[in-house]
Design a protein around this motif. Sequence first.
Motif, short mmCIF file in Angstrom:
data_model
loop_
_atom_site.label_atom_id
_atom_site.label_comp_id
_atom_site.label_asym_id
_atom_site.label_seq_id
_atom_site.Cartn_x
_atom_site.Cartn_y
_atom_site.Cartn_z
N ASP A 1 60.95 56.75 34.67
CA ASP A 1 60.57 55.80 35.71
C ASP A 1 59.15 55.30 35.47
N VAL A 2 58.97 53.99 35.65
CA VAL A 2 57.64 53.39 35.52
C VAL A 2 57.11 53.18 36.93
N VAL A 3 56.32 54.13 37.40
CA VAL A 3 55.82 54.10 38.78
C VAL A 3 54.33 54.44 38.79
N ALA A 4 53.72 54.27 39.94
CA ALA A 4 52.27 54.46 40.05
C ALA A 4 51.83 55.87 39.73
N ALA A 5 52.66 56.85 40.04
CA ALA A 5 52.27 58.25 39.85
C ALA A 5 52.06 58.60 38.39
N THR A 6 52.72 57.85 37.49
CA THR A 6 52.65 58.20 36.06
C THR A 6 52.09 57.09 35.20
N SER B 1 49.72 51.67 39.02
CA SER B 1 48.90 52.11 40.15
C SER B 1 47.79 51.12 40.46
N GLY B 2 47.30 50.41 39.46
CA GLY B 2 46.24 49.43 39.69
C GLY B 2 46.72 48.15 40.34
N ARG B 3 48.05 48.01 40.50
CA ARG B 3 48.59 46.77 41.04
C ARG B 3 49.48 46.97 42.27
N VAL B 4 49.48 48.16 42.81
CA VAL B 4 50.34 48.41 43.98
C VAL B 4 49.53 48.82 45.21
N PRO C 1 51.60 41.60 37.67
CA PRO C 1 52.19 42.13 38.90
C PRO C 1 53.68 41.86 39.02
N LEU C 2 54.12 40.71 38.50
CA LEU C 2 55.55 40.39 38.54
C LEU C 2 56.34 41.32 37.63
N ALA C 3 55.77 41.64 36.47
CA ALA C 3 56.42 42.61 35.59
C ALA C 3 56.50 43.97 36.27
N VAL C 4 55.44 44.33 37.00
CA VAL C 4 55.44 45.59 37.74
C VAL C 4 56.52 45.57 38.83
N VAL C 5 56.71 44.43 39.47
CA VAL C 5 57.76 44.32 40.49
C VAL C 5 59.12 44.67 39.89
N GLY C 6 59.43 44.06 38.74
CA GLY C 6 60.71 44.33 38.09
C GLY C 6 60.85 45.76 37.65
N LEU C 7 59.80 46.31 37.05
CA LEU C 7 59.85 47.68 36.54
C LEU C 7 59.99 48.70 37.67
N THR C 8 59.24 48.51 38.74
CA THR C 8 59.31 49.47 39.84
C THR C 8 60.60 49.33 40.65
N LEU C 9 61.13 48.13 40.73
CA LEU C 9 62.44 47.96 41.37
C LEU C 9 63.51 48.72 40.60
N PHE D 1 43.98 64.72 45.20
CA PHE D 1 44.36 63.32 45.37
C PHE D 1 45.50 63.21 46.37
N LEU D 2 45.68 61.98 46.85
CA LEU D 2 46.76 61.69 47.80
C LEU D 2 47.89 60.99 47.06
N ARG D 3 49.10 61.43 47.32
CA ARG D 3 50.28 60.74 46.82
C ARG D 3 51.25 60.63 47.97
#
Length: 333
Positions: free
Chosen positions: A112-117, A122-125, A167-175, A282-284
Amino acid sequence: MTGALAVTAADISRITERLFLTVGDRRRNLTAFWVLLVLAGVIAAAGVVADSTATVIGAMIVAPLMTPILGTALALVLADRRQLVTNIALVVGAAIAVVLIGFVIGLMVQVDVVAATNSQVSGRVSPRLIDLLAAVATGMVGAFALVRPDVSDTLPGVAIAISLVPPLAVVGLTLESGAAGEAASALLLFGTNVAAIIATGTVLMLAAGVRHVAAEAEITDVRVGRLRGRSLVAVAASLVLVAVPLAAGSVRVLQEQRLVSQAEPIATSWAAAKGWQVSDVFLRGSSLHVVVIGVPPAPEGSELRSAFDAEGLADVDVELTIVVGGSETLDGA
């Protein structure tokens, strides 16, 4: 109009030729737009997956999305309804295309391509009001460079500073990764940048006299309609619309930073008393994560819970990660 922003009929022709991709014989420009957009989307998505800042910057430079966004601002200034609809459609269509590219590339990745990893995600969410301020300033520079051809060398820097395709690429990846909340936040960042570019572009072009000069010059393929106040109100409303969730995000980030700042010394004191060391706090999500390292015996987490409760953090969920370390000398033969 005189001054640093003064434009001529030649400037109007140059600006419209650059921004209006569907007028006259400029279909070739439209083809180039879509080719560059797809390539930029692939580069951005690949850069995010690889967590490579350099690759993502490359996508920013290649991406042509700034053209229809500023084209929307120009269409607003000229009150050209046809071009307004065309450029908005280009922006929306391009955004959907990049999101789909990100989603497809996400299907090819095992994790998974998410902010935690991933730092690029993480810089765009977590967009904040400071992102809106940066977008307004960057959009102003982009519009100024468009009006003033002698400073057009700044456009590559503008492309890097304003975040559109990543950011749009991040939208697709995180979806694709099932992180709908992160996808929505990345989409908010994109919308923030678009709203800022359109608003600043509209204001600067009006200040430069683009509308007045275009009306007097009667340039072929340039229509100047009646500018209605509600159009400008809509532009201002779009900034307010994105500012509200950004303000909420800013407040949330401040609260998280305050919580981490309060929790870190408590955890450090508790770990030191046990001969251990705090590696990270840290907070997650809604949970506070504390990572400690040391040698056996491992400290009791219940004591840390009590320490947090005593300092007024009883309502904070804590996840303790204990990393047992140590060293051993292995003698040779």
